[in-house]
Design a protein around this motif. Sequence first.
Motif, PDB file in Angstrom:
ATOM      1  N   LYS A 107       6.853  31.038  43.148  1.00  0.00           N
ATOM      2  CA  LYS A 107       5.699  30.753  42.294  1.00  0.00           C
ATOM      3  C   LYS A 107       5.502  29.249  42.147  1.00  0.00           C
ATOM      4  O   LYS A 107       4.373  28.745  42.235  1.00  0.00           O
ATOM      5  CB  LYS A 107       5.894  31.407  40.925  1.00  0.00           C
ATOM      6  N   GLU A 108       6.580  28.522  41.941  1.00  0.00           N
ATOM      7  CA  GLU A 108       6.508  27.064  41.811  1.00  0.00           C
ATOM      8  C   GLU A 108       6.047  26.428  43.116  1.00  0.00           C
ATOM      9  O   GLU A 108       5.259  25.479  43.117  1.00  0.00           O
ATOM     10  CB  GLU A 108       7.878  26.522  41.406  1.00  0.00           C
ATOM     11  N   ASN A 110       4.086  27.764  45.356  1.00  0.00           N
ATOM     12  CA  ASN A 110       2.673  28.074  45.594  1.00  0.00           C
ATOM     13  C   ASN A 110       1.723  27.296  44.692  1.00  0.00           C
ATOM     14  O   ASN A 110       0.520  27.236  44.957  1.00  0.00           O
ATOM     15  CB  ASN A 110       2.423  29.572  45.395  1.00  0.00           C
ATOM     16  N   LYS A 111       2.255  26.711  43.622  1.00  0.00           N
ATOM     17  CA  LYS A 111       1.411  26.041  42.640  1.00  0.00           C
ATOM     18  C   LYS A 111       0.622  24.903  43.310  1.00  0.00           C
ATOM     19  O   LYS A 111       1.193  24.039  43.971  1.00  0.00           O
ATOM     20  CB  LYS A 111       2.265  25.479  41.500  1.00  0.00           C
ATOM     21  N   GLY A 112      -0.681  24.939  43.147  1.00  0.00           N
ATOM     22  CA  GLY A 112      -1.535  23.880  43.681  1.00  0.00           C
ATOM     23  C   GLY A 112      -1.950  24.072  45.128  1.00  0.00           C
ATOM     24  O   GLY A 112      -2.812  23.339  45.623  1.00  0.00           O
ATOM     25  N   SER A 113      -1.368  25.056  45.832  1.00  0.00           N
ATOM     26  CA  SER A 113      -1.738  25.302  47.242  1.00  0.00           C
ATOM     27  C   SER A 113      -3.034  26.094  47.314  1.00  0.00           C
ATOM     28  O   SER A 113      -3.342  26.887  46.412  1.00  0.00           O
ATOM     29  CB  SER A 113      -0.628  26.069  47.961  1.00  0.00           C
ATOM     30  N   GLN A 118      -0.631  30.329  50.449  1.00  0.00           N
ATOM     31  CA  GLN A 118       0.161  31.038  49.442  1.00  0.00           C
ATOM     32  C   GLN A 118       1.255  31.841  50.151  1.00  0.00           C
ATOM     33  O   GLN A 118       0.971  32.691  50.985  1.00  0.00           O
ATOM     34  CB  GLN A 118      -0.737  31.965  48.618  1.00  0.00           C
ATOM     35  N   SER A 177      -0.744  30.426  40.402  1.00  0.00           N
ATOM     36  CA  SER A 177      -0.267  29.990  39.079  1.00  0.00           C
ATOM     37  C   SER A 177      -1.383  29.934  38.033  1.00  0.00           C
ATOM     38  O   SER A 177      -1.332  29.151  37.094  1.00  0.00           O
ATOM     39  CB  SER A 177       0.398  28.608  39.173  1.00  0.00           C
ATOM     40  N   SER A 178      -2.407  30.731  38.197  1.00  0.00           N
ATOM     41  CA  SER A 178      -3.469  30.816  37.195  1.00  0.00           C
ATOM     42  C   SER A 178      -3.072  31.849  36.142  1.00  0.00           C
ATOM     43  O   SER A 178      -2.189  32.672  36.362  1.00  0.00           O
ATOM     44  CB  SER A 178      -4.795  31.217  37.850  1.00  0.00           C
TER      45      SER A 178
END
Length: 316
Positions: A107-108, A110-113, A118, A177-178
Amino acid sequence: MHSLLKSRFESKVFESLINEKNLLNLMCFAAYGIPRALLNMISSICIEDEDGEVSVNLTAKNTLKEIKNSHDSTYNIYDSLKIKLPMYRNFIDTGSNFYEQTLKIIKEFNKGSDVGKQSSIIAIKRPVSAELEKVIGFFQYAGLLSPNSISNRGGKGVYELYEIHYAAIIDRNIFFSSKAINSEKYVEAFSNRPNHHYPRHLEASLVPEDNLDQAFSLALPSCEVCKSPRVSDKAKFCMECGAKLQDASIFEDIVSQDIELLPITTARADSIKQSSKIRKIKDILMDYDNKELRKVNMIGPAWAKKIKSYAEEFIA
């Protein structure tokens, strides 16, 4: 998956599903290639009236609820191994922490990708200990982890790649991460998974190093007299019949001894060591499906079963 649903449900029901294609496809991905999982999710949102007419209540809320139920059901298969294989209770508990840490790392990562980057994969650098391999094997049995491939990074090492069950990805909101899950973006992300974009980690970052001996220790056996399970590893006497229970330190000493002490020839013991990761009696007990023993030349199902029984008799 669409063809399966079309053949199993009335045309009116199928058309209602197709009208919410993103939600339907999210369920299809969450089924992770298992038709029964999809059918169970769809059946749970079907409503039958007094006249026998079936309708579908396919909403975002119901979709996420059924995906969560599907993931929980799959995870329960893993957790039930504590009852089916009580000797591996500590392994399974440690595995639960490994699973949560893996989800957190992905999860961390994938954040911002963007939607095309993903990842649902964790890469673990070799060598992977026999203990963690055992835990991963339990997750494979349950269907929560799937071996993906091997990544050779040259001088940076070789990594074993494992993919996480898609129902877990959705249930834990691993992508983007939404705060809320956007079904359209999730479906697009699953449809465009990258081949070489994933977090790479050492085993030490996935399994806490402190107290590893306890984390990967075999649980003490049940009462030798009445076979009742122990209420605690610290228990000295059986709660059912009062018989004296095997001491923890003695048990650990026994299972840590060399396989040469078993009633097998020296040549066979040497062959097992050369062709597998088995060295101690503990390793044979850990090899619950005899996968390692079967790697050895001249050891088929019958001999593997016999050697396993020798190890079990040795600790009795």
